[in-house]
Design an enzyme around this catalytic site. Structure first.
Site, PDB file in Angstrom:
ATOM      1  N   ARG A 115       0.811  -1.342  -0.011  1.00  0.00           N
ATOM      2  CA  ARG A 115       0.064  -0.133  -0.026  1.00  0.00           C
ATOM      3  C   ARG A 115       0.890   1.277   0.057  1.00  0.00           C
ATOM      4  NH1 ARG A 115      -3.484  -2.698  -1.394  1.00  0.00           N
ATOM      5  NH2 ARG A 115      -5.688  -2.839  -0.618  1.00  0.00           N
TER       6      ARG A 115
ATOM      7  N   GLU B 293      -2.116   7.591  -6.720  1.00  0.00           N
ATOM      8  CA  GLU B 293      -2.345   6.536  -7.606  1.00  0.00           C
ATOM      9  C   GLU B 293      -3.398   6.874  -8.412  1.00  0.00           C
ATOM     10  OE1 GLU B 293      -2.859   2.643  -5.632  1.00  0.00           O
ATOM     11  OE2 GLU B 293      -0.889   2.836  -4.778  1.00  0.00           O
TER      12      GLU B 293
ATOM     13  N   HIS C 267       0.153   0.114  -9.126  1.00  0.00           N
ATOM     14  CA  HIS C 267      -0.888  -1.049  -8.345  1.00  0.00           C
ATOM     15  C   HIS C 267      -1.275  -1.966  -9.490  1.00  0.00           C
ATOM     16  CE1 HIS C 267      -2.763  -1.041  -4.110  1.00  0.00           C
ATOM     17  NE2 HIS C 267      -2.394  -2.078  -4.550  1.00  0.00           N
TER      18      HIS C 267
END
Length: 315
Positions: A235, A264, A285
């Site tokens: 994360r 992100e 991600h």
């Protein structure tokens, strides 16, 4: 997974793979993200499925009929867990379902950083001459890997590095049982700081919580080897990004692989200083975004919601 009662209804708040949607339609009356009715989920839904859509406390307060939230993937930080707990709404995620694909990305990032592939590829694409005698890398055979977080992903990473590079494994997780990873040769480290001077690769597999935010910052980086590789496929927020920029500029790390960022997807405007170091490979991600894993995690979440709703109805 049949039921003698009426079919439950689920609202898909975003797009999912066609195979997962087909599976959903075999179990549920399905409201797709493209259906006009999906906008009424707060008023009408008893169950929803999400991947990236944030579900806030305000959403929960409006969703009077909601009983279950299916979450594709492991992380549930996009969902207000306290609000769900107060209402007794189940959050049904898919722990372990994406472990292999995330572990493969950790391996990919580590190898790419070790062989400086970003710099080579970027320079070639810019029409700069790149000759092999100008390229320097490091081998991974026998290098020690430190794994923080002894869940399914950490275990998959450990097995992969042990098999590929015969890597000695140091593992840290204050919540894992004492007999965790009994089938994988490793050394358990009780105090995280104790492993830092000894690892050649450090990979993080933690949830983002108030305690893990800035888990890796300047004090931790300064205890690591200057030729160490740091990987975060967990994360954004676990690594202090400003401290990371400073550390790279000071030559305190060999390189970094990031699949997770504070912002992100990562953008040049936010991350130009980090990328300018030439020692960072960033991905947006994508740990679980193989076609196989996307289908598997979505269908697993759907199955968990279906089982929950049908059991609660029969009970």
């Amino acid at each position: 997974m049949g039921s003698t009662g009426p079919r439950p209804t689920i609202y898909l708040l975003e797009q999912f793979p066609p195979a997962a949607v087909q599976h959903c339609q075999s179990l549920f009356n399905t409201v797709l993200s493209t259906d006009a009715e999906v906008k009424n989920w707060r008023e009408n839904a008893t169950a929803i499925l999400v991947r990236e859509v944030t579900i806030s406390a305000d959403d929960i307060s409006q969703a009077k009929k909601l009983k279950a939230i299916g979450k594709q993937g492991v992380g549930i930080d996009i969902i207000d867990q306290d609000a769900c707990a107060q209402r007794g709404i189940a959050i049904l995620n898919t722990p372990g379902a994406n472990a292999q694909s995330v572990a493969e990305l950790v391996l990919s990032l580590t190898m790419a950083v070790a062989r400086q592939l970003r710099t080579i590829v970027v320079n070639q694409a810019a029409n700069l001459e790149v000759r092999k005698e100008h390229c320097f890398g490091t081998t991974l055979q026998g290098k020690t890997i430190g794994i923080v977080g002894m869940g399914n992903i950490g275990l998959a990473v450990g097995r992969m590095f042990r098999g590929a590079f015969n890597s000695p494994i140091l593992a840290h997780d204050p919540f894992a049982p004492k007999d965790a990873w009994s089938d994988l040769y490793h050394t358990r480290v009780d105090e995280f700081a104790d492993m830092l001077p000894h690892v050649d690769i450090l990979t993080l597999h933690l949830p983002l919580t108030p305690k893990t935010r800035n888990f890796i910052a300047a004090p931790q980086i300064r205890k690591m080897k200057k030729n160490a590789i740091l990987i975060n496929a967990a994360r954004g927020g676990i690594i202090n990004e400003e401290d990371l920029i400073n550390a790279l500029n000071e030559g305190l790390l060999y390189g970094v692989g990031l699949d997770c960022h504070d912002e992100e997807p990562p953008t040049l405007g936010r991350y130009s200083k980090l990328w300018a170091s030439g020692r960072v490979i960033s991905t947006p991600h994508i740990g679980a975004t193989t076609s196989e894993t996307q289908i598997h995690t979505a269908t697993t979440a759907l199955n968990r919601v279906y089982e929950y709703l049908t059991k609660s109805e029969s009970g």
